[in-house]
Design a protein around this motif. Structure first.
Motif, mmCIF file in Angstrom:
data_model
loop_
_atom_site.group_PDB
_atom_site.id
_atom_site.type_symbol
_atom_site.label_atom_id
_atom_site.label_comp_id
_atom_site.label_asym_id
_atom_site.label_seq_id
_atom_site.Cartn_x
_atom_site.Cartn_y
_atom_site.Cartn_z
ATOM 1 N N GLN A 301 39.809 29.280 25.628
ATOM 2 C CA GLN A 301 39.839 29.029 24.270
ATOM 3 C C GLN A 301 40.795 30.307 23.835
ATOM 4 N N VAL A 302 41.697 29.792 23.023
ATOM 5 C CA VAL A 302 42.680 30.936 22.561
ATOM 6 C C VAL A 302 43.015 30.689 21.111
ATOM 7 N N ALA A 303 42.994 31.777 20.275
ATOM 8 C CA ALA A 303 43.325 31.617 18.872
ATOM 9 C C ALA A 303 43.737 33.279 18.239
ATOM 10 N N GLY A 304 44.761 33.055 17.484
ATOM 11 C CA GLY A 304 45.341 34.221 16.770
ATOM 12 C C GLY A 304 45.961 35.370 17.692
ATOM 13 N N ASN A 305 46.356 35.067 18.919
ATOM 14 C CA ASN A 305 47.074 36.058 19.766
ATOM 15 C C ASN A 305 48.537 36.122 19.665
ATOM 16 N N VAL A 306 49.056 37.269 19.834
ATOM 17 C CA VAL A 306 50.413 37.647 19.697
ATOM 18 C C VAL A 306 50.982 37.848 21.030
ATOM 19 N N PHE A 307 52.054 37.087 21.698
ATOM 20 C CA PHE A 307 52.676 37.381 22.884
ATOM 21 C C PHE A 307 54.128 37.746 22.653
ATOM 22 N N ASP A 308 54.373 39.112 22.802
ATOM 23 C CA ASP A 308 55.615 39.821 22.629
ATOM 24 C C ASP A 308 56.131 40.098 23.956
ATOM 25 N N ASN A 309 57.302 39.539 24.056
ATOM 26 C CA ASN A 309 58.200 39.732 25.461
ATOM 27 C C ASN A 309 57.111 39.551 26.408
ATOM 28 N N VAL A 310 56.640 38.227 26.554
ATOM 29 C CA VAL A 310 55.701 38.031 28.082
ATOM 30 C C VAL A 310 56.514 36.673 28.397
ATOM 31 N N SER A 311 56.603 36.818 29.924
ATOM 32 C CA SER A 311 57.113 36.041 30.747
ATOM 33 C C SER A 311 56.325 35.233 31.521
ATOM 34 N N TRP A 312 56.456 33.822 31.930
ATOM 35 C CA TRP A 312 55.428 33.192 32.583
ATOM 36 C C TRP A 312 56.192 32.562 33.604
ATOM 37 N N SER A 313 55.378 32.377 34.803
ATOM 38 C CA SER A 313 55.928 31.849 35.940
ATOM 39 C C SER A 313 55.917 30.240 35.909
ATOM 40 N N PRO A 324 54.301 28.854 28.859
ATOM 41 C CA PRO A 324 54.484 29.662 27.660
ATOM 42 C C PRO A 324 54.111 28.964 26.124
ATOM 43 N N ASN A 325 53.538 27.680 26.483
ATOM 44 C CA ASN A 325 52.984 27.091 25.398
ATOM 45 C C ASN A 325 51.368 27.044 25.187
ATOM 46 N N VAL A 326 50.906 28.209 24.883
ATOM 47 C CA VAL A 326 49.364 28.431 25.098
ATOM 48 C C VAL A 326 48.662 27.415 24.065
ATOM 49 N N THR A 327 47.773 26.804 24.931
ATOM 50 C CA THR A 327 46.852 25.984 24.014
ATOM 51 C C THR A 327 45.233 26.137 24.850
ATOM 52 N N SER A 328 44.247 25.691 24.202
ATOM 53 C CA SER A 328 43.015 25.846 24.630
ATOM 54 C C SER A 328 42.633 24.960 25.721
ATOM 55 N N THR A 329 41.940 25.141 26.474
ATOM 56 C CA THR A 329 41.576 24.001 27.383
ATOM 57 C C THR A 329 39.977 23.853 27.466
ATOM 58 N N THR A 330 39.108 24.691 26.699
ATOM 59 C CA THR A 330 37.767 24.651 26.860
ATOM 60 C C THR A 330 37.286 25.196 25.369
ATOM 61 N N THR A 331 36.107 24.914 25.104
ATOM 62 C CA THR A 331 35.498 25.708 23.993
ATOM 63 C C THR A 331 34.279 26.615 24.352
ATOM 64 N N VAL A 332 34.487 27.760 23.875
ATOM 65 C CA VAL A 332 33.469 28.909 24.224
ATOM 66 C C VAL A 332 32.890 29.357 23.140
ATOM 67 N N SER A 333 31.294 29.219 22.947
ATOM 68 C CA SER A 333 30.645 29.697 21.725
ATOM 69 C C SER A 333 29.893 31.108 22.233
ATOM 70 N N VAL A 334 29.913 31.932 21.128
ATOM 71 C CA VAL A 334 29.184 33.316 21.349
ATOM 72 C C VAL A 334 28.032 33.442 20.504
ATOM 73 N N PRO A 335 26.852 33.974 21.103
ATOM 74 C CA PRO A 335 25.584 33.907 20.111
ATOM 75 C C PRO A 335 25.707 35.120 19.073
ATOM 76 N N TYR A 336 26.516 35.902 19.036
ATOM 77 C CA TYR A 336 26.334 37.062 18.174
ATOM 78 C C TYR A 336 27.485 37.097 17.260
#
Length: 527
Positions: A301-313, A324-336
């Motif tokens: 699960q992704v949000a708010g990240n910066v990808f600066d000169n990142v290469s992808w296979s 290169p098109n980073v999207t979430s594939t699940t949902t993760v909750s944290v208890p804190y």
């Protein structure tokens, strides 16, 4: 042939943000960390408090660390071990006892609980000696450097892991540490921060992992899926090949980290592993998120990240990069609860705060407000090590403060003078970071002063006697030399705290003693 796709996704104003000095503040934590001081997943499952409430001992060798563990009444008796100097194979021997299970050439926290291991003074370096945590609970490791631990070649230690956890470990907080190697597996090194064999509820915060082939893993193989959850935040991952981290079946919360120079793969979620990836800064790296080297998928699960000169296979076979098109594939909750710094300021913020000997600095909210600072846990009278025999018998002591500070010792690098010196001693001996040297006055009373070239804010002074000496310091006080104001008074070596005061010279005046007083260290702290 795979052709990398390069993306540069920069939020508006990133360059300006990085050019602006990031505000930080020193969060002065006592070595006996308070309940609730650990954050992330280490704050769950009853919390992680280490040796809070136990005795504080000072160690300058690995053998002394083991002696402190083995000298406790029981394997769960709380203890805070303050470490200074360099720990090597040559000074790390096996020690036996009913409250420990140690080995030579490795710092063995095995079958123990309620332990804090913290670097103090001018620093603690574990040189080619790893820290092994096994069948242990409620452990804090803070403000230490562990470097060049090898699994092959000579000498070897801890299977090549800088810090390794395995076999029924829970509630570990590793904070403000520097973990580094000088190459990859072919040079004899393994992981910097590994968890396996049922290791649970771990937080790694404000730390540096660099110059290694492998950052760290959770799960030793695709059948070792009972580890985690773990939190990684405000860490610097630099010049690493892969495993930052490798997650096999584990859940991880990964936020506000700076990744730079990741050469092969980064966060590798596989075999059902799940990663919540928030507000990180990925820079000059390859394949920083995905599932790699397996066809057993992981999720993110992704949000708010910066990808600066990142290469992808390209995707295919055992390679499934998130970009290169980073999207979430699940949902993760944290208890804190937690607060996120904006990703754009993470590189500067982490550079200023992460690693050992940085004053345990944390974000002061220049991006977002920081979580509340911990409070000091009640402490018992500290000693320099395990004691035995009748309580009426005098015990050699090097009394540390009741709540030893973990910030930068402001006396290191300062100057010193005093009212006089006896026995061939010097003023400088009291500010050199060593308990084996000392200053003493020419009589039973005297003054030793710490002085700075510019105004310095001080709120705590610690007077330590030499290692192995019987306490002789009686009444003493801390005085602002410029104004003559008495800041605090005390009796016996230890700690005095007072309102934060801007000083150019602090006097420690010994007003009484049971003999000729000896002062090994006058430590000063901002908080």
């Amino acid at each position: 042939m795979r052709r990398p796709v390069v993306t540069r996704l920069l939020a508006t104003g990133v360059a300006a943000a990085l050019a602006t000095a990031v505000g930080v503040s020193t969060l002065t934590l006592p070595a006996q960390a308070a309940t609730g001081a650990a954050d992330g997943f280490a704050s769950q499952n009853g919390g992680t408090t280490g040796g809070a409430g136990g005795r504080t001992v000072r160690a300058t060798t690995g053998t002394q660390i083991h002696e402190a563990l083995c000298g406790r009444a029981g394997s769960d008796t709380p203890i805070v071990i303050e470490v200074s100097g360099t720990i090597t194979h040559g000074n790390t021997a096996k020690v036996s006892g009913s409250s420990c299970n140690t080995a030579a050439g490795v710092i063995e926290l095995k079958q123990v609980s309620n332990v804090t291991l913290v670097g103090v003074g001018s620093g603690a370096v574990f040189d080619q000696v790893g820290i092994h945590i096994r069948e242990a609970r409620n452990i804090i490791v803070q403000n230490v450097t562990v470097k060049n631990v090898k699994k092959s070649g000579s000498p070897t230690s801890n299977g090549g892991d800088a810090i390794g956890m395995e076999s029924g470990v829970s509630n570990v907080w590793v904070d403000h540490v520097t973990l580094e190697a000088s190459g990859g597996e072919s040079e004899g090194y393994d992981g910097l921060f590994d968890m396996k064999g049922d290791t649970r509820y771990v937080t790694l915060s404000y730390s540096i992992l660099r110059n290694s082939g492998r950052g760290g893993l959770v799960g030793s193989g695709d059948s070792d899926l009972g580890n985690g959850p773990v939190t990684y935040h405000h860490n610097l991952y630099e010049n690493l090949d892969s495993r930052v981290p490798l997650l096999r079946g584990a859940t991880a919360h990964i936020y506000n980290n700076h990744y730079v120079g990741i050469k092969e793969s980064g966060i590798n979620a596989r075999a059902g592993g799940k990663a919540k990836v928030d507000n990180n800064y990925f820079e000059d790296s390859k394949d920083v998120l995905g599932t790699f080297y397996t066809d057993l998928p992981g999720y993110w699960q992704v949000a708010g990240n910066v990808f600066d000169n990142v290469s992808w296979s390209s995707k295919g076979g055992d390679t499934n990069p998130a970009g290169p098109n980073v999207t979430s594939t699940t949902t993760v909750s944290v208890p804190y609860s937690y607060r996120l710094d904006g990703a754009s300021c993470v590189p500067a913020l982490v550079r200023a705060t992460a690693g050992a000997n940085t004053g345990n600095q944390v974000s002061n909210g220049s991006c977002t407000p920081q979580t509340p600072a911990p409070t000091t846990a009640p402490t018992s009278a500290p000693t320099t090590g395990p004691t035995a025999g009748p309580t009426s018998s005098p015990q050699p002591s090097t009394p540390p403060p009741t709540a030893p500070p973990l910030g930068r010792n402001l006396s290191l690098g300062a100057g010193a003078d005093g009212s006089g010196k006896g026995g061939g001693t010097s003023y400088g001996n009291a500010i050199d970071g060593s308990l084996s040297t000392y200053w003493q006055p020419s009589g039973s009373t005297g003054r030793i002063s710490v002085k700075w070239g510019s105004a310095t804010t001080v709120a705590r002074v610690v007077v330590r006697e030499p290692a192995g000496s019987v306490g002789s310091i009686g009444a003493w006080r801390a005085v602002d030399n410029a104004t003559g104001v008495v800041l605090a008074t005390g009796n016996g070596a230890g700690t005095l705290t007072f309102r934060a005061t801007s000083l150019t010279k602090l006097n420690v005046e010994i007003l009484g003693s049971t003999g000729t007083p000896r002062v090994a260290e006058v430590e000063t702290y901002a908080g």
